[in-house]
Design a protein around this motif. Structure first.
Motif, PDB file in Angstrom:
ATOM      1  N   LEU A 181     -97.096  26.504 -45.421  1.00 10.48           N
ATOM      2  CA  LEU A 181     -97.967  26.755 -46.089  1.00 10.48           C
ATOM      3  C   LEU A 181     -97.693  26.695 -47.865  1.00 10.48           C
ATOM      4  O   LEU A 181     -96.507  26.808 -48.125  1.00 10.48           O
ATOM      5  CB  LEU A 181     -98.654  28.289 -46.101  1.00 10.48           C
ATOM      6  CG  LEU A 181     -99.019  28.822 -44.670  1.00 10.48           C
ATOM      7  CD1 LEU A 181     -99.090  30.082 -44.444  1.00 10.48           C
ATOM      8  CD2 LEU A 181    -100.408  28.124 -44.394  1.00 10.48           C
ATOM      9  N   ARG A 185     -96.053  34.884 -48.685  1.00  8.16           N
ATOM     10  CA  ARG A 185     -95.328  36.219 -49.176  1.00  8.16           C
ATOM     11  C   ARG A 185     -94.914  37.152 -48.075  1.00  8.16           C
ATOM     12  O   ARG A 185     -94.682  38.503 -48.359  1.00  8.16           O
ATOM     13  CB  ARG A 185     -96.130  36.875 -50.339  1.00  8.16           C
ATOM     14  CG  ARG A 185     -95.878  36.238 -51.647  1.00  8.16           C
ATOM     15  CD  ARG A 185     -94.464  36.701 -52.217  1.00  8.16           C
ATOM     16  NE  ARG A 185     -94.533  38.161 -52.610  1.00  8.16           N
ATOM     17  CZ  ARG A 185     -93.935  39.087 -51.834  1.00  8.16           C
ATOM     18  NH1 ARG A 185     -93.348  38.889 -50.700  1.00  8.16           N
ATOM     19  NH2 ARG A 185     -94.112  40.423 -52.221  1.00  8.16           N
TER      20      ARG A 185
ATOM     21  N   SER B 335    -103.428  33.525 -46.733  1.00  7.26           N
ATOM     22  CA  SER B 335    -103.076  31.908 -46.891  1.00  7.26           C
ATOM     23  C   SER B 335    -103.125  31.200 -45.594  1.00  7.26           C
ATOM     24  O   SER B 335    -102.680  31.567 -44.476  1.00  7.26           O
ATOM     25  CB  SER B 335    -101.762  32.003 -47.417  1.00  7.26           C
ATOM     26  OG  SER B 335    -101.349  30.513 -47.450  1.00  7.26           O
ATOM     27  N   VAL B 336    -104.036  30.192 -45.701  1.00  2.00           N
ATOM     28  CA  VAL B 336    -104.266  29.166 -44.376  1.00  2.00           C
ATOM     29  C   VAL B 336    -103.943  27.643 -44.598  1.00  2.00           C
ATOM     30  O   VAL B 336    -103.995  27.525 -45.817  1.00  2.00           O
ATOM     31  CB  VAL B 336    -105.639  29.512 -44.043  1.00  2.00           C
ATOM     32  CG1 VAL B 336    -105.847  30.763 -43.432  1.00  2.00           C
ATOM     33  CG2 VAL B 336    -106.555  29.045 -44.808  1.00  2.00           C
ATOM     34  N   ASN B 369    -105.153  29.712 -50.558  1.00  2.00           N
ATOM     35  CA  ASN B 369    -105.055  31.190 -50.476  1.00  2.00           C
ATOM     36  C   ASN B 369    -106.445  32.095 -51.075  1.00  2.00           C
ATOM     37  O   ASN B 369    -106.944  31.519 -52.091  1.00  2.00           O
ATOM     38  CB  ASN B 369    -104.169  31.409 -51.869  1.00  2.00           C
ATOM     39  CG  ASN B 369    -103.557  32.858 -52.226  1.00  2.00           C
ATOM     40  OD1 ASN B 369    -103.078  33.334 -53.268  1.00  2.00           O
ATOM     41  ND2 ASN B 369    -104.056  33.725 -51.194  1.00  2.00           N
ATOM     42  N   GLY B 402    -102.602  29.671 -38.058  1.00  2.00           N
ATOM     43  CA  GLY B 402    -101.129  29.364 -38.683  1.00  2.00           C
ATOM     44  C   GLY B 402    -100.846  29.651 -40.147  1.00  2.00           C
ATOM     45  O   GLY B 402    -100.009  29.201 -40.851  1.00  2.00           O
ATOM     46  N   GLY B 403    -101.870  30.675 -40.680  1.00  2.00           N
ATOM     47  CA  GLY B 403    -101.620  31.200 -41.954  1.00  2.00           C
ATOM     48  C   GLY B 403    -100.635  32.188 -42.067  1.00  2.00           C
ATOM     49  O   GLY B 403     -99.968  32.518 -41.165  1.00  2.00           O
ATOM     50  N   SER B 404    -101.040  32.844 -43.329  1.00  2.00           N
ATOM     51  CA  SER B 404    -100.218  33.965 -43.628  1.00  2.00           C
ATOM     52  C   SER B 404    -100.849  35.269 -44.112  1.00  2.00           C
ATOM     53  O   SER B 404    -101.723  35.143 -44.646  1.00  2.00           O
ATOM     54  CB  SER B 404     -99.047  33.701 -44.761  1.00  2.00           C
ATOM     55  OG  SER B 404     -98.439  34.706 -45.063  1.00  2.00           O
ATOM     56  N   ILE B 405    -100.515  36.525 -43.680  1.00  2.00           N
ATOM     57  CA  ILE B 405    -101.353  37.699 -44.265  1.00  2.00           C
ATOM     58  C   ILE B 405    -101.210  37.881 -45.704  1.00  2.00           C
ATOM     59  O   ILE B 405    -101.936  38.778 -46.329  1.00  2.00           O
ATOM     60  CB  ILE B 405    -100.883  38.826 -43.446  1.00  2.00           C
ATOM     61  CG1 ILE B 405     -99.465  39.374 -43.713  1.00  2.00           C
ATOM     62  CG2 ILE B 405    -101.068  38.596 -41.935  1.00  2.00           C
ATOM     63  CD1 ILE B 405     -99.010  40.539 -43.042  1.00  2.00           C
ATOM     64  N   SER B 406    -100.380  37.249 -46.501  1.00  2.00           N
ATOM     65  CA  SER B 406    -100.115  37.309 -47.849  1.00  2.00           C
ATOM     66  C   SER B 406     -99.932  35.879 -48.431  1.00  2.00           C
ATOM     67  O   SER B 406     -98.769  35.362 -48.250  1.00  2.00           O
ATOM     68  CB  SER B 406     -99.408  38.472 -48.429  1.00  2.00           C
ATOM     69  OG  SER B 406     -99.151  38.329 -49.740  1.00  2.00           O
ATOM     70  N   GLY B 407    -100.526  35.519 -49.380  1.00  2.00           N
ATOM     71  CA  GLY B 407    -100.246  34.395 -50.252  1.00  2.00           C
ATOM     72  C   GLY B 407     -99.630  34.777 -51.604  1.00  2.00           C
ATOM     73  O   GLY B 407     -98.604  33.982 -52.092  1.00  2.00           O
ATOM     74  N   GLU B 408     -99.869  35.980 -52.148  1.00  2.00           N
ATOM     75  CA  GLU B 408     -99.439  36.272 -53.307  1.00  2.00           C
ATOM     76  C   GLU B 408     -99.314  37.655 -53.760  1.00  2.00           C
ATOM     77  O   GLU B 408     -98.593  38.168 -54.516  1.00  2.00           O
ATOM     78  CB  GLU B 408     -99.921  35.763 -54.480  1.00  2.00           C
ATOM     79  CG  GLU B 408    -101.658  35.981 -54.527  1.00  2.00           C
ATOM     80  CD  GLU B 408    -102.333  35.075 -55.581  1.00  2.00           C
ATOM     81  OE1 GLU B 408    -101.930  34.102 -55.873  1.00  2.00           O
ATOM     82  OE2 GLU B 408    -103.724  35.335 -55.882  1.00  2.00           O
ATOM     83  N   HIS B 409     -99.829  38.479 -53.066  1.00  2.00           N
ATOM     84  CA  HIS B 409     -99.952  40.139 -53.264  1.00  2.00           C
ATOM     85  C   HIS B 409     -98.729  40.686 -52.389  1.00  2.00           C
ATOM     86  O   HIS B 409     -98.381  41.797 -53.052  1.00  2.00           O
ATOM     87  CB  HIS B 409    -101.193  41.017 -52.775  1.00  2.00           C
ATOM     88  CG  HIS B 409    -102.410  40.145 -53.482  1.00  2.00           C
ATOM     89  ND1 HIS B 409    -103.716  40.441 -53.408  1.00  2.00           N
ATOM     90  CD2 HIS B 409    -102.488  39.425 -54.676  1.00  2.00           C
ATOM     91  CE1 HIS B 409    -104.505  39.931 -54.154  1.00  2.00           C
ATOM     92  NE2 HIS B 409    -103.859  39.153 -54.950  1.00  2.00           N
ATOM     93  N   GLY B 410     -98.020  40.187 -51.550  1.00  2.00           N
ATOM     94  CA  GLY B 410     -96.953  40.704 -50.620  1.00  2.00           C
ATOM     95  C   GLY B 410     -97.582  41.978 -49.615  1.00  2.00           C
ATOM     96  O   GLY B 410     -99.005  42.135 -49.475  1.00  2.00           O
ATOM     97  N   ILE B 411     -96.647  42.896 -49.349  1.00  2.00           N
ATOM     98  CA  ILE B 411     -96.671  43.441 -48.263  1.00  2.00           C
ATOM     99  C   ILE B 411     -97.112  44.906 -48.588  1.00  2.00           C
ATOM    100  O   ILE B 411     -97.897  45.744 -48.206  1.00  2.00           O
ATOM    101  CB  ILE B 411     -95.790  43.590 -47.211  1.00  2.00           C
ATOM    102  CG1 ILE B 411     -95.603  41.947 -46.951  1.00  2.00           C
ATOM    103  CG2 ILE B 411     -95.917  44.337 -45.824  1.00  2.00           C
ATOM    104  CD1 ILE B 411     -96.598  41.278 -46.220  1.00  2.00           C
ATOM    105  N   LEU B 419     -97.555  42.356 -40.947  1.00  2.00           N
ATOM    106  CA  LEU B 419     -96.304  41.561 -41.157  1.00  2.00           C
ATOM    107  C   LEU B 419     -95.574  41.058 -39.720  1.00  2.00           C
ATOM    108  O   LEU B 419     -94.995  40.143 -39.351  1.00  2.00           O
ATOM    109  CB  LEU B 419     -95.494  42.193 -42.315  1.00  2.00           C
ATOM    110  CG  LEU B 419     -93.977  41.554 -42.395  1.00  2.00           C
ATOM    111  CD1 LEU B 419     -94.102  40.038 -42.962  1.00  2.00           C
ATOM    112  CD2 LEU B 419     -93.190  42.472 -43.449  1.00  2.00           C
ATOM    113  N   GLN B 422     -97.522  39.081 -37.665  1.00  2.00           N
ATOM    114  CA  GLN B 422     -97.594  37.553 -37.912  1.00  2.00           C
ATOM    115  C   GLN B 422     -96.007  36.956 -37.583  1.00  2.00           C
ATOM    116  O   GLN B 422     -95.931  35.715 -37.098  1.00  2.00           O
ATOM    117  CB  GLN B 422     -97.637  37.370 -39.745  1.00  2.00           C
ATOM    118  CG  GLN B 422     -97.230  35.848 -39.961  1.00  2.00           C
ATOM    119  CD  GLN B 422     -97.537  35.760 -41.534  1.00  2.00           C
ATOM    120  OE1 GLN B 422     -98.242  36.575 -42.115  1.00  2.00           O
ATOM    121  NE2 GLN B 422     -96.854  34.719 -42.192  1.00  2.00           N
TER     122      GLN B 422
END
Lengths: 457, 457
Positions: A181, A185, B335-336, B369, B402-411, B419, B422
């Motif tokens: 991607l 993060r 984020s995808v 994102n 296939g995306g993510s639970i965070s692109g830029e803000h974090g966990i 997390l 994922q």
């Protein structure tokens, strides 16, 4: 487990035809491109991630040293290991998917970088990192070595181009690191821990790499010569101040040009310093203006692709020609701040004269990555000792100027002590301790490419 | 150690005036921008690396939780910690050296990104990463959070701009990670382990960041509207195929525009999808051609800087306007893959209707994102429960694609369970195990920003 038993078990995993255990076969895996030596106990050539998992699990079970290898083009001893299970990854060489929307390629580790680029070209894309060995060096090897290359000055090194990877850990367990991607993060960045880990933390079985479209207009290539290295330093300053980012920015010294003229019958101007530069056509005039203002004695712009190729070969063949001047050579790979480059090159000259050696220099001017070539006679004990001393002196000169003992070749077994010196000198001793503990965390039994790099430092 | 004793010891280290222990003072450090809560036990404001070392050594000695904080602009609970020693880094806000040859800046962690850019502008340079909170968010916070921003689509996120840093480890020992060099291959990459570690591995006391010259010609800014999200998907495809890399590529939906018209009295076309795009002037025509060919109902190119600023504010104020539609809101950050963006946005619509909620969407179209804004009524138990469920559903939809639970803000504390989901779903469970062990390696006593992120996942 005795060797016969080990071979039988490997036969079961990868098939008889993919296990090499004869002396001749093992011998062919006993050297890297830096002439470091170590004959493996047996070679296995897996065809899938599952096979790699099973091989590593076997090594883990019996605590046998194991090392993955691509083309073996390491220059530092990273790709040879005496007595090890050598895992030749080159059967896993598929381009799985080229994604022209997300701009990434999913690829197996055993493909050579040039072959990957041949495939990508069909889609109008390319993968920028281009170590000099790109005609053979594999994706997996380039990731493990965190390799650089000539285009780095514009595009960065391997670390800037890996999105995610599959890794077989020393335990034999497999995991994904990173995500394919643009932004992610989720969790600590293990991916970059693997990039440049030199085969000590795991075996890469697949990767997603970023790709970008081929430029619509190829850069213009030019050659410029100078009477002094100070002039080259000034050109670098001027480029940086003008915001000029060349696609290629190589330098070679008079020794290289002389060797080309003498050994390869060329007829090049024997200037103190020669630059080979690629720039976009839009800034060609600005670039040549700077070169002339800084006193270039010749600025030659390639008229066509053929001439551009010829200029490129000045750099490529220069190394070969210089190496042929002596029975043996050691290629240095240090990195210094750009504003200290001139000072560093003067120090190299002093080290050469102080040790009564010839040390031609070449390198990547745009990013401060210098390759002094230490020429010596390996049949002469004094010359060999002087070369070994000069090798360390060059690294120490870089460390003192705030530089690094390696810009792109890595550490392997070659620079273990120097790595420790650098980290100590730059107040990073705690970092070295953490690196060693990370190695133990990933590889508690110490089976994966042991006795090198961080662990040995 | 009791609180009085602790305050006395901190007084000795940073001076009485830099220790805040009253209820009112501690309260002012008890929230982040995401409204996560946790009142620290005491706040210390160090003025030097040595003072940070001594504070951390004190926390280590007495096993007291400790957390560094910049502006507290985290959206995920990363910057608050109940009962902790809160280390406010904002007194360490100097720009130590701007290097226009090596293109890097040496800077203390407590300076806000916008203030850094004001200083860099004097030299004709800038630092690209630009989280929406750049007017307050600090260098140290942005590194620890691995922050992104609007310009990421062209320039990447924090991880692409950090060269080296000084870190006080949980043990109180200080170390350097990385080198301020264009190329460096000396040791494992600890630097990127720190980027995005959310204050759990160490406190950053100094950094070298890459900088680049300000562009000579500012981009052209334009706004384009569309009747459907499929059209937006097609625009993204066309841009990617044409090799167009915008400097900014934001999208907002009809809900945002409506809220702007209703709440802020604007008069914008209430289109299904609105894009705000920056491109270099040289490719402006190619860009607008694509937008029109894909059915844009309006393409408006800003005539001057003032109009460009107005268009930018459509995006910035849109979020504020949308948030004012409900008593409470949760800002998502997923984020995808770009080719799944349309599918993802349809899923968000289903999640909204399924949970009887309004979920306006906005985000960074160029890098996949997306920030769905979940609106709800926090005084209503059912609405709050529905919002909590929708929050997880949105993340799960991203994971499935296939995306993510965070692109830029974090966990932080916000997405700990997600997390784990994922990493499990993407076959990275062993990676999670390694991350947890790395946390233990850096912080064996578990004092640094404990109970969050990787450790808690």
């Amino acid at each position: 487990v005795d060797k016969e038993e080990l071979v039988r078990k490997l036969d079961e995993i990868v098939g008889k035809e993919n296990v090499l255990s004869s002396d001749v076969d093992r011998e062919s895996y006993s050297r890297d491109m830096g002439e470091f030596e170590g004959t493996p106990g047996v070679v296995a050539r897996p065809g899938s991630e599952q096979e790699v998992e099973r091989i590593v699990a076997l090594a883990d079970q019996h605590t046998i040293p194991i090392l993955a290898r691509g083309a073996g083009s390491s220059l530092t001893g990273a790709a040879v290991l005496k007595g090890a299970i050598m895992v030749d990854m080159r059967r896993m060489a598929n381009v799985i998917h080229v994604d022209t929307i997300n701009w990434h390629v999913r690829v197996q580790p055993g493909i050579a970088l040039d072959d990957l680029n041949i495939e990508l070209k069909k889609y109008g894309f390319f993968f920028p990192p281009d170590p000099a060995s790109s005609y053979i060096c594999t994706v997996g090897g380039a990731i493990a070595e965190g390799s650089g290359g000539l285009r780095c000055v514009k595009y960065g090194t391997m670390k800037d181009w890996v999105l995610s990877m599959r890794v077989v850990l020393p335990s034999g367990r497999v995991t994904t690191m990173g995500e394919p991607l643009a932004k992610n993060r989720a969790g600590y960045d293990l991916l970059h821990l693997m990039v440049g880990s030199e085969g000590t933390l795991g075996i890469i079985t697949e990767a997603y790499l970023k790709i970008i479209p081929l430029p619509q207009n190829p850069d213009k290539r030019l050659l410029a010569t100078f009477d002094s290295w100070d002039a080259v330093g000034n050109v670098i300053f001027d480029f940086k101040k003008a915001g000029i980012v060349p696609g290629l920015f190589e330098f070679i010294d008079k020794d290289h040009i002389r060797a080309l003229n003498e050994k390869l019958g060329q007829n090049l101007e024997e200037a103190e310093a020669t630059l080979i530069i690629d720039v976009e056509e839009a800034i060609l005039t600005r670039t040549t203006d700077i070169l002339r203002a800084r006193g270039s004695t010749e600025v030659r712009v390639a008229k066509d692709q053929e001439e551009a190729d010829t200029l490129y070969e000045v750099r490529a063949n220069g190394l070969l020609a210089v190496k042929s001047l002596a029975p043996a050579s050691m290629v240095e790979d240090v990195s210094v701040p750009l504003d200290r480059l001139g000072e560093f090159l003067r120090k190299v000259k002093l080290i050469a004269s102080g040790n009564k050696l010839m040390i031609p220099v070449m390198g990547h001017a745009g990013d401060g990555n210098v390759h002094p070539i230490i020429l010596y006679d390996n049949s002469d004990k004094d010359s060999s000792a002087a070369a070994a001393k000069a090798f360390e002196d060059v690294c120490r000169a870089a460390i003192e100027l705030g530089g690094s003992i390696s810009g792109e070749h890595g550490i392997g077994t070659q620079k273990v002590g120097l790595l420790r010196e650098q980290l100590r000198s730059h107040d990073a001793e705690e970092s070295l301790r953490l690196m060693k503990e990370i190695k133990r965390l990933f590889d508690p039994k110490g089976i994966m490419n042991p006795g090198k790099y961080v662990e040995a430092a």
